[in-house]
Design a protein around this motif. Structure first.
Motif, PDB file in Angstrom:
ATOM      1  N   PRO A 177       0.834  -1.211   0.000  1.00 14.46           N
ATOM      2  CA  PRO A 177       0.000   0.000   0.000  1.00 14.46           C
ATOM      3  C   PRO A 177       0.868   1.260   0.000  1.00 14.46           C
ATOM      4  O   PRO A 177       0.527   2.255  -0.645  1.00 14.46           O
ATOM      5  CB  PRO A 177      -0.795  -0.138   1.297  1.00 14.46           C
ATOM      6  N   ARG A 220      -7.012  -7.393  -3.899  1.00 12.56           N
ATOM      7  CA  ARG A 220      -8.035  -6.684  -3.097  1.00 12.56           C
ATOM      8  C   ARG A 220      -7.412  -6.074  -1.846  1.00 12.56           C
ATOM      9  O   ARG A 220      -7.713  -4.947  -1.471  1.00 12.56           O
ATOM     10  CB  ARG A 220      -9.137  -7.670  -2.698  1.00 12.56           C
ATOM     11  N   LYS A 221      -6.526  -6.838  -1.209  1.00 17.53           N
ATOM     12  CA  LYS A 221      -5.891  -6.353   0.021  1.00 17.53           C
ATOM     13  C   LYS A 221      -5.021  -5.119  -0.304  1.00 17.53           C
ATOM     14  O   LYS A 221      -5.079  -4.103   0.388  1.00 17.53           O
ATOM     15  CB  LYS A 221      -5.037  -7.482   0.617  1.00 17.53           C
ATOM     16  N   PHE A 223      -5.169  -2.934  -2.829  1.00 18.84           N
ATOM     17  CA  PHE A 223      -5.870  -1.697  -3.182  1.00 18.84           C
ATOM     18  C   PHE A 223      -6.763  -1.206  -2.052  1.00 18.84           C
ATOM     19  O   PHE A 223      -6.882   0.005  -1.844  1.00 18.84           O
ATOM     20  CB  PHE A 223      -6.647  -1.874  -4.493  1.00 18.84           C
ATOM     21  N   SER A 224      -7.397  -2.106  -1.299  1.00 15.77           N
ATOM     22  CA  SER A 224      -8.262  -1.613  -0.215  1.00 15.77           C
ATOM     23  C   SER A 224      -7.415  -0.898   0.830  1.00 15.77           C
ATOM     24  O   SER A 224      -7.821   0.123   1.377  1.00 15.77           O
ATOM     25  CB  SER A 224      -9.097  -2.732   0.403  1.00 15.77           C
ATOM     26  N   GLU A 225      -6.202  -1.389   1.080  1.00 16.53           N
ATOM     27  CA  GLU A 225      -5.341  -0.710   2.056  1.00 16.53           C
ATOM     28  C   GLU A 225      -4.764   0.597   1.474  1.00 16.53           C
ATOM     29  O   GLU A 225      -4.667   1.598   2.161  1.00 16.53           O
ATOM     30  CB  GLU A 225      -4.222  -1.649   2.514  1.00 16.53           C
ATOM     31  N   PHE A 227      -6.137   2.494  -0.697  1.00 17.97           N
ATOM     32  CA  PHE A 227      -7.203   3.489  -0.855  1.00 17.97           C
ATOM     33  C   PHE A 227      -7.809   3.909   0.493  1.00 17.97           C
ATOM     34  O   PHE A 227      -8.666   4.785   0.540  1.00 17.97           O
ATOM     35  CB  PHE A 227      -8.346   2.919  -1.708  1.00 17.97           C
ATOM     36  N   ALA A 228      -7.403   3.254   1.582  1.00 15.70           N
ATOM     37  CA  ALA A 228      -8.141   3.365   2.848  1.00 15.70           C
ATOM     38  C   ALA A 228      -8.199   4.770   3.432  1.00 15.70           C
ATOM     39  O   ALA A 228      -9.134   5.097   4.129  1.00 15.70           O
ATOM     40  CB  ALA A 228      -7.544   2.412   3.872  1.00 15.70           C
ATOM     41  N   ARG A 232      -8.067   7.888  -2.703  1.00 17.40           N
ATOM     42  CA  ARG A 232      -8.688   7.464  -3.969  1.00 17.40           C
ATOM     43  C   ARG A 232      -9.493   8.597  -4.588  1.00 17.40           C
ATOM     44  O   ARG A 232      -9.486   8.788  -5.798  1.00 17.40           O
ATOM     45  CB  ARG A 232      -9.573   6.240  -3.683  1.00 17.40           C
ATOM     46  N   ASP A 245     -13.986   0.039  -7.065  1.00 18.17           N
ATOM     47  CA  ASP A 245     -14.635  -0.788  -6.035  1.00 18.17           C
ATOM     48  C   ASP A 245     -14.276  -2.262  -6.260  1.00 18.17           C
ATOM     49  O   ASP A 245     -14.019  -3.015  -5.318  1.00 18.17           O
ATOM     50  CB  ASP A 245     -16.161  -0.668  -6.115  1.00 18.17           C
ATOM     51  N   GLU A 248     -10.892  -3.116  -5.102  1.00 14.83           N
ATOM     52  CA  GLU A 248     -10.842  -3.145  -3.632  1.00 14.83           C
ATOM     53  C   GLU A 248     -11.593  -4.331  -3.043  1.00 14.83           C
ATOM     54  O   GLU A 248     -11.552  -4.540  -1.832  1.00 14.83           O
ATOM     55  CB  GLU A 248     -11.509  -1.881  -3.074  1.00 14.83           C
ATOM     56  N   LYS A 250     -14.968  -4.487  -3.186  1.00 15.75           N
ATOM     57  CA  LYS A 250     -16.288  -4.012  -2.738  1.00 15.75           C
ATOM     58  C   LYS A 250     -17.379  -4.313  -3.771  1.00 15.75           C
ATOM     59  O   LYS A 250     -18.548  -4.040  -3.523  1.00 15.75           O
ATOM     60  CB  LYS A 250     -16.248  -2.498  -2.518  1.00 15.75           C
TER      61      LYS A 250
END
Ligand code: SF4
Ligand code: SF4
Length: 333
Positions: A177, A220-221, A223-225, A227-228, A232, A245, A248, A250
């Protein structure tokens, strides 16, 4: 909004026309590969492993323009290989721009400053410069020292000459990330590029480095981290909110690879830019003779780790246009 108002409006009309014509499958963007030769040999590349006589071939301007006219796509991404190695690439891009296609010319930027004078800035034309990370990370990714600095200088020069400049960043297992944020902050805030594209690397069978491709859970891990913390929204990402989404974890949807088809020296590649199960001689033939239901995660093992935009961005765009809420979200993002 990252993409220009002109381009968004043009795309909106195009999508509406397809719907009114009740066209079930149609292209949004063509990945056009007018050659496979490159002046780099990146370890994660699945495009440059052809024999020499293929690498020496160049697609003619007439052939490329004919393919784009036949399929009717409003956007074209000229890739390769390295397009700037093609001696007539400026003519090819110019012909497409004259036909009001939105052209992205993908390049590693090594030849960019030398070739800039052959191109003219236009709202229909953008450079898409390959930057996989900050200096050390990018130079390791392209396996040559100094390429990052060359690319950064070329971005600055192209911007100074009035060109629209976008970037294309591919992430591998070496990324975190932190490295995602660092490179996107740099491109967004320091270089102030117009738009940025991001992608988890696709596991090309022919790529020499098979160890560093991300799986779905890792993507997923990552990008979700990354973008957290709300970045984003601030980054000028050239993707629909629904596709982000999807990266991530979602949102989940099927692959619609017919929306971003690939045309190369061999013809229309089946089913997509990443995999090759043969070729068709026209987009019409590609659409009508491909068993689209056989592809995508859960259907073909080669698709298992794919979250690439050429399969899933078209699905995200179609879903966006079917929903007022998602359309508004895309407009203001
Ligand atoms: S610059 Fe692009 S086409 Fe050239 S070797 Fe690297 S990934 Fe492949
Ligand atoms: S999931 Fe779709 S885009 Fe990805 S490799 Fe399979 S067919 Fe191609």
């Amino acid at each position: 909004m990252a993409v220009s108002f002109r381009q968004s409006t043009h795309m909106g009309w195009y999508l509406m026309r397809q719907r009114l014509a009740k066209r079930e499958r149609f292209p949004l963007l063509v990945e056009l590969e007018p050659l496979f030769q490159c002046n780099l040999a990146c370890a994660g590349c699945g495009k440059i492993q052809h024999p020499d006589h293929i690498l020496r071939q160049r697609m003619s301007v007439e052939q490329a323009v004919g393919a784009i006219e036949e399929c009717g796509a409003p956007m074209v991404s000229i890739a390769g290989g390295e397009p700037l190695v093609h001696p007539e690439i400026h003519l090819l891009a110019g012909e497409l721009v004259a036909r009001r296609r939105f052209v992205y010319l993908c390049t590693n930027a090594i030849l960019l400053e030398r070739k800039l004078e052959k191109f003219t800035p236009s709202p229909y034309f953008a450079w898409a410069i390959h930057i996989d990370g900050l200096r050390e990370r990018h130079d390791a990714s392209v396996e040559r020292e100094g390429v990052f600095d060359v690319a950064v200088a070329a971005i600055k020069e192209a911007k100074a000459r009035g060109f629209r400049v976008t970037t294309n960043t591919t992430f591998f297992t070496q990324d975190s990330p932190k490295t995602v944020r660092e490179v996107l902050d740099f491109l967004n805030d320091e270089l102030e590029v117009d738009e940025m594209m991001i992608s988890p690397a696709y596991a090309y069978e022919k790529a020499p480095d098979q160890e560093h491709f991300l799986g779905v859970a890792q993507t997923r891990k990552l990008f979700s981290e990354a973008f957290a913390d709300g970045r984003r929204k601030r980054w000028r990402l050239n993707h629909s909110p629904l596709f982000l989404d999807f990266l991530e974890g979602k949102a989940e949807f099927d692959c619609t690879a017919w929306g971003i088809p690939s045309y190369s020296l061999f013809g229309w590649q089946r089913p997509c830019y990443l995999m090759s199960d043969g070729y068709a001689s026209s987009y019409k033939e590609l659409v009508e003779t491909t068993d689209w239901g056989a592809y995508g995660r859960g259907r073909d093992p080669r698709c298992e780790n794919c979250m690439a935009h050429c399969g899933y961005e078209p699905t995200a765009v179609m879903q966006t246009t079917r929903s007022v809420r998602q359309s508004l979200r895309a407009f203001v993002s």
